[in-house]
Write a protein that holds these residues in place. Structure first.
Motif, PDB file in Angstrom:
ATOM      1  N   ALA A 141       5.634  39.219  -3.425  1.00  0.00           N
ATOM      2  CA  ALA A 141       5.548  39.015  -5.022  1.00  0.00           C
ATOM      3  C   ALA A 141       5.512  37.598  -5.462  1.00  0.00           C
ATOM      4  CB  ALA A 141       6.890  39.736  -5.703  1.00  0.00           C
ATOM      5  N   GLN A 142       6.136  36.657  -4.650  1.00  0.00           N
ATOM      6  CA  GLN A 142       6.257  35.333  -5.020  1.00  0.00           C
ATOM      7  C   GLN A 142       4.850  34.689  -4.375  1.00  0.00           C
ATOM      8  OE1 GLN A 142       8.414  33.751  -6.268  1.00  0.00           O
ATOM      9  NE2 GLN A 142       7.757  31.534  -6.285  1.00  0.00           N
ATOM     10  N   THR A 143       4.081  35.302  -3.261  1.00  0.00           N
ATOM     11  CA  THR A 143       2.748  35.045  -2.953  1.00  0.00           C
ATOM     12  C   THR A 143       1.893  35.073  -4.034  1.00  0.00           C
ATOM     13  OG1 THR A 143       3.417  35.281  -0.579  1.00  0.00           O
ATOM     14  CG2 THR A 143       1.082  35.193  -1.143  1.00  0.00           C
ATOM     15  N   THR A 144       1.800  36.292  -4.689  1.00  0.00           N
ATOM     16  CA  THR A 144       0.805  36.608  -5.686  1.00  0.00           C
ATOM     17  C   THR A 144       1.057  35.749  -6.842  1.00  0.00           C
ATOM     18  OG1 THR A 144       2.244  38.425  -6.530  1.00  0.00           O
ATOM     19  CG2 THR A 144       0.492  38.998  -5.043  1.00  0.00           C
ATOM     20  N   LEU A 145       2.172  35.085  -7.110  1.00  0.00           N
ATOM     21  CA  LEU A 145       2.636  34.537  -8.333  1.00  0.00           C
ATOM     22  C   LEU A 145       1.977  33.160  -7.763  1.00  0.00           C
ATOM     23  CD1 LEU A 145       5.878  35.623  -9.688  1.00  0.00           C
ATOM     24  CD2 LEU A 145       3.632  36.022 -10.702  1.00  0.00           C
ATOM     25  N   GLY A 146       2.258  32.609  -6.664  1.00  0.00           N
ATOM     26  CA  GLY A 146       2.144  31.201  -6.322  1.00  0.00           C
ATOM     27  C   GLY A 146       0.203  31.099  -6.369  1.00  0.00           C
ATOM     28  N   ILE A 147      -0.315  32.102  -5.887  1.00  0.00           N
ATOM     29  CA  ILE A 147      -1.688  31.902  -5.944  1.00  0.00           C
ATOM     30  C   ILE A 147      -2.544  31.337  -6.988  1.00  0.00           C
ATOM     31  CG2 ILE A 147      -4.040  33.044  -5.537  1.00  0.00           C
ATOM     32  CD1 ILE A 147      -2.474  34.923  -3.563  1.00  0.00           C
ATOM     33  N   SER A 148      -1.897  31.917  -8.237  1.00  0.00           N
ATOM     34  CA  SER A 148      -2.271  31.196  -9.580  1.00  0.00           C
ATOM     35  C   SER A 148      -2.070  29.872  -9.969  1.00  0.00           C
ATOM     36  CB  SER A 148      -1.870  32.245 -10.634  1.00  0.00           C
ATOM     37  OG  SER A 148      -0.616  32.189 -10.679  1.00  0.00           O
ATOM     38  N   THR A 149      -0.904  29.526  -9.451  1.00  0.00           N
ATOM     39  CA  THR A 149      -0.387  28.047  -9.549  1.00  0.00           C
ATOM     40  C   THR A 149      -1.143  27.280  -8.495  1.00  0.00           C
ATOM     41  OG1 THR A 149       1.946  28.930 -10.055  1.00  0.00           O
ATOM     42  CG2 THR A 149       1.596  26.566  -9.221  1.00  0.00           C
ATOM     43  N   ALA A 150      -1.587  27.779  -7.388  1.00  0.00           N
ATOM     44  CA  ALA A 150      -2.340  26.918  -6.475  1.00  0.00           C
ATOM     45  C   ALA A 150      -3.704  26.707  -7.084  1.00  0.00           C
ATOM     46  CB  ALA A 150      -2.333  27.672  -5.001  1.00  0.00           C
ATOM     47  N   ILE A 151      -4.270  27.760  -7.694  1.00  0.00           N
ATOM     48  CA  ILE A 151      -5.612  27.525  -8.202  1.00  0.00           C
ATOM     49  C   ILE A 151      -5.598  26.585  -9.603  1.00  0.00           C
ATOM     50  CG2 ILE A 151      -7.499  28.938  -9.547  1.00  0.00           C
ATOM     51  CD1 ILE A 151      -6.943  31.421  -7.800  1.00  0.00           C
ATOM     52  N   LEU A 152      -4.857  26.820 -10.243  1.00  0.00           N
ATOM     53  CA  LEU A 152      -4.754  25.648 -11.311  1.00  0.00           C
ATOM     54  C   LEU A 152      -4.411  24.088 -10.877  1.00  0.00           C
ATOM     55  CD1 LEU A 152      -2.379  27.876 -13.897  1.00  0.00           C
ATOM     56  CD2 LEU A 152      -4.844  27.125 -14.095  1.00  0.00           C
ATOM     57  N   THR A 153      -3.458  24.022  -9.527  1.00  0.00           N
ATOM     58  CA  THR A 153      -3.212  22.757  -9.166  1.00  0.00           C
ATOM     59  C   THR A 153      -4.394  22.066  -8.575  1.00  0.00           C
ATOM     60  OG1 THR A 153      -1.218  23.343  -8.702  1.00  0.00           O
ATOM     61  CG2 THR A 153      -1.914  21.422  -7.587  1.00  0.00           C
ATOM     62  N   GLU A 154      -5.353  23.130  -7.854  1.00  0.00           N
ATOM     63  CA  GLU A 154      -6.537  22.742  -7.287  1.00  0.00           C
ATOM     64  C   GLU A 154      -7.728  22.228  -8.378  1.00  0.00           C
ATOM     65  OE1 GLU A 154     -10.709  22.734  -6.050  1.00  0.00           O
ATOM     66  OE2 GLU A 154      -9.544  24.523  -7.428  1.00  0.00           O
ATOM     67  N   ALA A 155      -7.517  22.964  -9.441  1.00  0.00           N
ATOM     68  CA  ALA A 155      -8.366  22.492 -10.522  1.00  0.00           C
ATOM     69  C   ALA A 155      -8.065  21.141 -11.050  1.00  0.00           C
ATOM     70  CB  ALA A 155      -8.435  23.732 -11.695  1.00  0.00           C
ATOM     71  N   THR A 156      -6.648  20.949 -11.256  1.00  0.00           N
ATOM     72  CA  THR A 156      -6.262  19.655 -11.706  1.00  0.00           C
ATOM     73  C   THR A 156      -6.598  18.483 -10.665  1.00  0.00           C
ATOM     74  OG1 THR A 156      -4.433  21.039 -12.929  1.00  0.00           O
ATOM     75  CG2 THR A 156      -4.154  18.519 -12.722  1.00  0.00           C
ATOM     76  N   LEU A 157      -6.417  18.824  -9.520  1.00  0.00           N
ATOM     77  CA  LEU A 157      -6.713  17.623  -8.589  1.00  0.00           C
ATOM     78  C   LEU A 157      -8.261  17.342  -8.413  1.00  0.00           C
ATOM     79  CD1 LEU A 157      -4.465  18.628  -5.558  1.00  0.00           C
ATOM     80  CD2 LEU A 157      -4.038  16.611  -7.123  1.00  0.00           C
ATOM     81  N   ALA A 158      -8.974  18.384  -8.501  1.00  0.00           N
ATOM     82  CA  ALA A 158     -10.278  18.088  -8.628  1.00  0.00           C
ATOM     83  C   ALA A 158     -10.879  17.582  -9.891  1.00  0.00           C
ATOM     84  CB  ALA A 158     -11.331  19.674  -8.418  1.00  0.00           C
ATOM     85  N   PHE A 159      -9.982  17.966 -10.921  1.00  0.00           N
ATOM     86  CA  PHE A 159     -10.510  17.458 -12.243  1.00  0.00           C
ATOM     87  C   PHE A 159     -10.175  15.721 -12.432  1.00  0.00           C
ATOM     88  CE2 PHE A 159      -9.325  16.173 -16.735  1.00  0.00           C
ATOM     89  CZ  PHE A 159     -10.588  16.599 -17.318  1.00  0.00           C
ATOM     90  N   LEU A 160      -9.067  15.578 -11.532  1.00  0.00           N
ATOM     91  CA  LEU A 160      -8.756  14.072 -11.521  1.00  0.00           C
ATOM     92  C   LEU A 160      -9.698  13.376 -10.605  1.00  0.00           C
ATOM     93  CD1 LEU A 160      -4.746  14.657 -11.655  1.00  0.00           C
ATOM     94  CD2 LEU A 160      -6.416  13.825 -13.553  1.00  0.00           C
ATOM     95  N   GLY A 161     -10.581  13.947 -10.004  1.00  0.00           N
ATOM     96  CA  GLY A 161     -11.329  13.422  -8.721  1.00  0.00           C
ATOM     97  C   GLY A 161     -10.752  13.028  -7.491  1.00  0.00           C
ATOM     98  N   LEU A 162      -9.683  13.846  -7.073  1.00  0.00           N
ATOM     99  CA  LEU A 162      -9.078  14.023  -5.848  1.00  0.00           C
ATOM    100  C   LEU A 162      -9.690  14.969  -4.925  1.00  0.00           C
ATOM    101  CD1 LEU A 162      -5.537  12.849  -7.073  1.00  0.00           C
ATOM    102  CD2 LEU A 162      -7.187  11.405  -6.139  1.00  0.00           C
ATOM    103  N   GLY A 163     -10.419  15.866  -5.507  1.00  0.00           N
ATOM    104  CA  GLY A 163     -10.955  16.919  -4.666  1.00  0.00           C
ATOM    105  C   GLY A 163     -11.990  16.393  -3.692  1.00  0.00           C
ATOM    106  N   ASP A 164     -12.649  17.452  -2.882  1.00  0.00           N
ATOM    107  CA  ASP A 164     -13.696  17.183  -1.954  1.00  0.00           C
ATOM    108  C   ASP A 164     -15.048  17.146  -2.799  1.00  0.00           C
ATOM    109  OD1 ASP A 164     -15.500  16.836   0.046  1.00  0.00           O
ATOM    110  OD2 ASP A 164     -14.781  18.554   1.014  1.00  0.00           O
ATOM    111  N   PRO A 165     -15.646  15.957  -3.079  1.00  0.00           N
ATOM    112  CA  PRO A 165     -16.920  15.937  -3.721  1.00  0.00           C
ATOM    113  C   PRO A 165     -18.116  16.741  -3.157  1.00  0.00           C
ATOM    114  CG  PRO A 165     -16.602  13.793  -2.541  1.00  0.00           C
ATOM    115  CD  PRO A 165     -15.215  14.724  -2.367  1.00  0.00           C
ATOM    116  N   SER A 166     -18.281  16.982  -1.916  1.00  0.00           N
ATOM    117  CA  SER A 166     -19.091  17.866  -1.382  1.00  0.00           C
ATOM    118  C   SER A 166     -19.063  18.969  -1.408  1.00  0.00           C
ATOM    119  CB  SER A 166     -19.111  17.539   0.373  1.00  0.00           C
ATOM    120  OG  SER A 166     -17.827  17.949   0.870  1.00  0.00           O
ATOM    121  N   VAL A 167     -18.128  19.814  -2.028  1.00  0.00           N
ATOM    122  CA  VAL A 167     -18.258  21.124  -2.409  1.00  0.00           C
ATOM    123  C   VAL A 167     -18.055  21.588  -3.816  1.00  0.00           C
ATOM    124  CG1 VAL A 167     -17.015  21.743   0.007  1.00  0.00           C
ATOM    125  CG2 VAL A 167     -15.700  21.210  -2.023  1.00  0.00           C
TER     126      VAL A 167
END
Length: 336
Positions: A253-279
């Motif tokens: 149950a904690q995994t399914t709830l954590g996936i949504s948080t991880a996707i939002l965090t990845e989007a935030t990092l990419a929005f701040l320019g800290l993601g991989d620019p090649s993908v």
């Protein structure tokens, strides 16, 4: 007439009595070919039968939650689109030099979601970026839950000074903002998709650790744990064969709830320019839209599709997680 009452001569050593000489014929027993094989086979079949019954019962109870079914159906559609995207969208969808359209075209028949600042189809980028966003969410959540489960079980099982130190470290991670720590790690390390996964995974495990530790303490207070120890079960046996299976529903149950948080965090990092620019990812699309001035110029079609996609996937995982929690722990009283 005299009747001879002398019993027949017993067979000599090494001879077996014939069927007609007055001795009982031994009944052939279905002896196993190897010692303990039938018992092992029956125990294994019993275990698998109980597992199938448990899965069937879980699915029957899960189907009663309409919101959980809706979230599962949405995830199935999104995962199917992401997995089959290479079949109908080529890898050149992210090419800047061979873009099929002009910059910032509004939605039309040729480009249903418009184009970006380089003339690339936003629909193609949205579908192609689903792969990266889902992979990052799944792997980061798996890493986070694995770390939290390990720390929680070890701390709950051994206790003492080790549990004290582990929980103080966990409290430190809880106090520190996870996003700030992820930004620091993503800044220090090289900019790649694995850096983002590692940054999210190593900063979001404390909640899982505290939940698993509490569940471990509750499980180890039960009588069958004392019997297992009395029969010679060591630390590894108790933790892997008794504690881990009992905390797995909570971990799932904690995994399914954590996936949504991880996707939002990845989007935030990419929005701040800290993601991989090649993908291409949904967060990276939002970053490109911000750099192109889509907010001030009113190009809503550049911002809306990736933002809506992130919200829908996060909502679907949350609905599935709440339904799983309600099935595994009916005391929560989650509505259907």
């Amino acid at each position: 007439m005299t009747i001879d009452k002398t019993p027949p001569n017993p067979p000599e050593s090494g001879e077996s009595p014939e069927p007609g000489d007055g001795a009982e014929t031994p009944v052939a027993s279905a002896a196993p070919t190897s010692f303990g094989e039938p018992a092992t086979r029956s125990a294994s079949s019993l275990v698998w039968a109980r597992r199938r019954a448990s899965v069937s019962r879980f699915w029957r109870q899960y189907r009663a939650h309409r919101a959980g079914l809706l979230g599962l159906a949405g995830l199935a559609v999104i995962a199917l689109i992401a997995l089959t995207s290479p079949l109908f969208i080529g890898g050149d969808v992210q090419s800047v030099t061979d873009a099929p359209g002009t910059a910032l075209e509004s939605p039309s028949g040729e480009f249903p979601l418009g184009t970006d600042q380089f003339g690339r189809s936003l629909l193609g980028l949205l579908i192609w970026g689903a792969r990266i966003s889902l992979i990052v969410g799944l792997l980061a959540a798996a890493l986070s839950v694995a770390i939290g489960t390990f720390v929680g079980i070890i701390a709950g099982h051994f206790g003492g000074w080790f549990a004290t130190v582990a929980m103080r470290v966990t409290d430190w991670f809880l106090v520190m903002p996870a996003l700030v720590l992820a930004i620091v790690l993503a800044t220090v390390m090289s900019r790649s998709i694995w850096t983002v996964i590692l940054a999210i995974g190593v900063t979001s495990w404390p909640t899982t650790a505290r939940l698993v530790r509490a569940q471990t303490i509750a499980v180890e207070s039960r009588p069958y744990i004392e019997r297992a120890r009395a029969l010679g079960g060591g630390h590894g046996h108790v933790m892997t064969r008794h504690v881990l299976p009992n905390v797995m529903p909570l971990v799932l149950a904690q995994t399914t709830l954590g996936i949504s948080t991880a996707i939002l965090t990845e989007a935030t990092l990419a929005f701040l320019g800290l993601g991989d620019p090649s993908v291409v990812s949904w967060g990276g699309m939002l970053q490109d839209a911000r750099e192109a001035g889509a907010v001030s110029s009113g190009h809503w079609w550049y911002l809306a599709p990736p933002g809506i996609a992130i919200a829908l996937v996060a909502l679907a995982f949350t609905l599935c997680g709440r339904a799983i929690e309600a099935v595994l722990n009916p005391k929560l009283g989650v509505s259907r």
